[in-house]
Enzyme design. Structure first.
Site, PDB file in Angstrom:
ATOM      1  N   ASP A  13       0.810  -1.227   0.000  1.00 32.18           N
ATOM      2  CA  ASP A  13       0.000   0.000   0.000  1.00 32.18           C
ATOM      3  C   ASP A  13       0.840   1.272   0.000  1.00 32.18           C
ATOM      4  O   ASP A  13       0.454   2.295   0.554  1.00 32.18           O
ATOM      5  CB  ASP A  13      -0.975   0.011   1.194  1.00 32.18           C
ATOM      6  CG  ASP A  13      -1.750  -1.278   1.245  1.00 32.18           C
ATOM      7  OD1 ASP A  13      -2.246  -1.695   0.188  1.00 32.18           O
ATOM      8  OD2 ASP A  13      -1.829  -1.885   2.329  1.00 32.18           O
ATOM      9  N   HIS A  43      -3.978  -2.633  -6.257  1.00 30.23           N
ATOM     10  CA  HIS A  43      -3.265  -1.439  -6.720  1.00 30.23           C
ATOM     11  C   HIS A  43      -4.271  -0.430  -7.269  1.00 30.23           C
ATOM     12  O   HIS A  43      -5.093  -0.769  -8.111  1.00 30.23           O
ATOM     13  CB  HIS A  43      -2.238  -1.818  -7.792  1.00 30.23           C
ATOM     14  CG  HIS A  43      -1.081  -2.590  -7.235  1.00 30.23           C
ATOM     15  ND1 HIS A  43       0.008  -2.963  -7.976  1.00 30.23           N
ATOM     16  CD2 HIS A  43      -0.848  -3.037  -5.981  1.00 30.23           C
ATOM     17  CE1 HIS A  43       0.862  -3.606  -7.196  1.00 30.23           C
ATOM     18  NE2 HIS A  43       0.361  -3.679  -5.990  1.00 30.23           N
TER      19      HIS A  43
HETATM   20  P1  IMP Z   1      -1.989 -12.893   2.764  1.00 31.22           P
HETATM   21  O1  IMP Z   1      -1.018 -12.414   1.755  1.00 31.22           O
HETATM   22  O2  IMP Z   1      -3.430 -12.679   2.344  1.00 31.22           O
HETATM   23  O3  IMP Z   1      -1.719 -14.296   3.234  1.00 31.22           O
HETATM   24  O4  IMP Z   1      -1.826 -11.986   4.073  1.00 31.22           O
HETATM   25  C1  IMP Z   1      -0.640 -12.014   4.880  1.00 31.22           C
HETATM   26  C2  IMP Z   1      -0.302 -10.618   5.399  1.00 31.22           C
HETATM   27  O5  IMP Z   1       0.090  -9.786   4.317  1.00 31.22           O
HETATM   28  C3  IMP Z   1      -1.470  -9.876   6.064  1.00 31.22           C
HETATM   29  O6  IMP Z   1      -0.940  -9.048   7.089  1.00 31.22           O
HETATM   30  C4  IMP Z   1      -2.027  -9.017   4.950  1.00 31.22           C
HETATM   31  O7  IMP Z   1      -2.705  -7.878   5.431  1.00 31.22           O
HETATM   32  C5  IMP Z   1      -0.741  -8.634   4.240  1.00 31.22           C
HETATM   33  N1  IMP Z   1      -0.925  -8.316   2.804  1.00 31.22           N
HETATM   34  C6  IMP Z   1      -0.993  -9.190   1.776  1.00 31.22           C
HETATM   35  N2  IMP Z   1      -1.106  -8.534   0.613  1.00 31.22           N
HETATM   36  C7  IMP Z   1      -1.095  -7.230   0.899  1.00 31.22           C
HETATM   37  C8  IMP Z   1      -1.142  -6.050   0.096  1.00 31.22           C
HETATM   38  O8  IMP Z   1      -1.216  -6.073  -1.132  1.00 31.22           O
HETATM   39  N3  IMP Z   1      -1.112  -4.857   0.761  1.00 31.22           N
HETATM   40  C9  IMP Z   1      -1.008  -4.803   2.103  1.00 31.22           C
HETATM   41  N4  IMP Z   1      -0.949  -5.867   2.901  1.00 31.22           N
HETATM   42  C10 IMP Z   1      -0.987  -7.083   2.302  1.00 31.22           C
HETATM   43 MG    MG Z   2      -2.663  -2.258  -1.841  1.00 36.86          MG
END
Ligand code: IMP
Ligand code: MG
Length: 336
Positions: A13, A43
């Site tokens: 982000d 995105h």
């Molecule tokens: P997962 O990737 O859904 O397994 O989530 C694992 C961790 O990564 C969590 O804390 C999510 O909030 C974070 N996370 C995964 N993808 C993103 C992203 O695109 N932006 C921000 N946080 C992410």
């Molecule tokens: Mg994002």
């Protein structure tokens, strides 16, 4: 031959969608290729009065001359892909790799039903973790196995490398952020794969000798969704007072906020081998520079902040975001 890679320097982000969309308009890459984990990423691209929240399609799609590709490392959810193809109208110039792994309903159920992933780690619940786990077990379905996707299938590494070898410009878009990396992040509060520039290259089948620039994107403050440390974390009340309170693109959850983290930024430059930095949302910290497109429009304090960042990270800050639109940008690339 010019191949540029772009990654996030904090916890996701950072505003990668905005920077990629700007670079796509200005540099006119013949190929915009998405790397990264999968539909856990969101995105945001704002262009010509429209806002797109992209979880699969490369943010450079607004450049109508670009081929739009998704690399084999990326997980595909066919329903989300279809929806985004409709929203963006890129159907005739989108191709995905035969070996992209497929997120199925069972992966989403497992992610959302897991008290560890969803509960403790705070995953996005998009099925990415379970899908990557099944991929590691060598049982996952691939894009080439799905008749509905047949029309999009190609050999992405071959297309990308052919473009590079023919002297065309290629832009590789990473997702998440450096400190969500499975290897380099705040384990276990991380995503299911590495997220560094090297991984982004592997995701699309480009070797390290082919890369000319690595852009690392930082936001002017740091945010994090889900669990895990966030040094200097502010209370929600304080974040709101400063205008730093955000909600997540994919899950709608509250983002935790903290000031810009110089130590993490320095480490992100190291881990990614970054050659240039971009800083987004400077207008959130210094509203006077909202919409500015030249450095002389920055207030003194804003300039001091940028110079301090450069002093610590030892690479130039060459793109400064001053608003949500793709073109709200101070571009200093000609000056470095
Ligand atoms: P997962 O990737 O859904 O397994 O989530 C694992 C961790 O990564 C969590 O804390 C999510 O909030 C974070 N996370 C995964 N993808 C993103 C992203 O695109 N932006 C921000 N946080 C992410
Ligand atoms: Mg994002």
């Amino acid at each position: 031959m010019t191949c540029h890679v772009l990654v996030g320097g904090f916890f996701g982000d950072e505003g990668k969608g905005k920077i990629v969309s700007y670079l796509a308009i200005k540099d006119k890459p013949s190929v915009c290729v998405r790397a990264g984990v999968g539909t856990n990423a969101g995105h945001t691209v704002e262009y010509k009065g429209k806002t797109y929240k992209l979880r699969q399609i490369p943010s450079g799609f607004i450049q109508e001359k670009s081929k739009i590709l998704i690399g084999p490392g990326v997980l595909i959810n066919p329903d989300i892909l279809k929806k985004e193809v409709e929203e963006t109208g890129v159907g005739d110039r989108l191709k995905i790799d035969r070996q992209c792994a497929i997120i199925e309903e069972k992966h989403i159920e497992e992610d959302r039903g897991s008290s560890f992933l969803k509960g403790k780690i705070g995953s996005t619940g998009t099925g990415c973790g379970p899908c990557n786990a099944e991929r590691a077990m060598r049982r996952v379905k691939l894009a080439k196995d799905i008749p509905d996707l047949a029309h999009y299938i190609t050999d992405v590494p071959l297309e990308v490398n052919t473009a590079i070898n023919e002297g065309e410009h290629v832009l590789i878009e990473g997702t998440q952020g450096t400190f969500l990396s499975l290897y380099h992040g705040t384990y276990p509060f991380v995503t299911s794969k590495d997220t560094s520039a090297s991984q982004a290259c592997a995701d699309v089948g480009v070797g390290p000798t082919k890369v000319d620039e690595v852009f690392v994107v930082f936001k002017s403050f740091t945010t994090r969704v889900g669990a895990g440390v966030l040094p200097g974390e502010l209370s929600e009340e304080e974040a709101k007072k400063r205008g730093w309170f955000e909600t997540a693109t994919v899950t709608g959850r509250k983002r935790r906020a903290a000031p810009f983290n110089f130590e993490l930024a320095k480490r992100a430059v190291m881990l990614n081998g970054a050659t240039k930095a971009a800083i987004t949302k400077l207008d959130v910290i210094y509203p006077e520079c909202s919409g500015a497109r030249s450095i002389d429009k920055l207030p003194e304090e804003g300039l001091t902040f940028i110079r301090k960042v450069e002093e610590v990270i030892k690479i130039p800050v060459c793109l400064i975001g001053t608003g949500p639109g793709a073109l709200d940008m101070i571009d200093l690339r000609d000056e470095v």
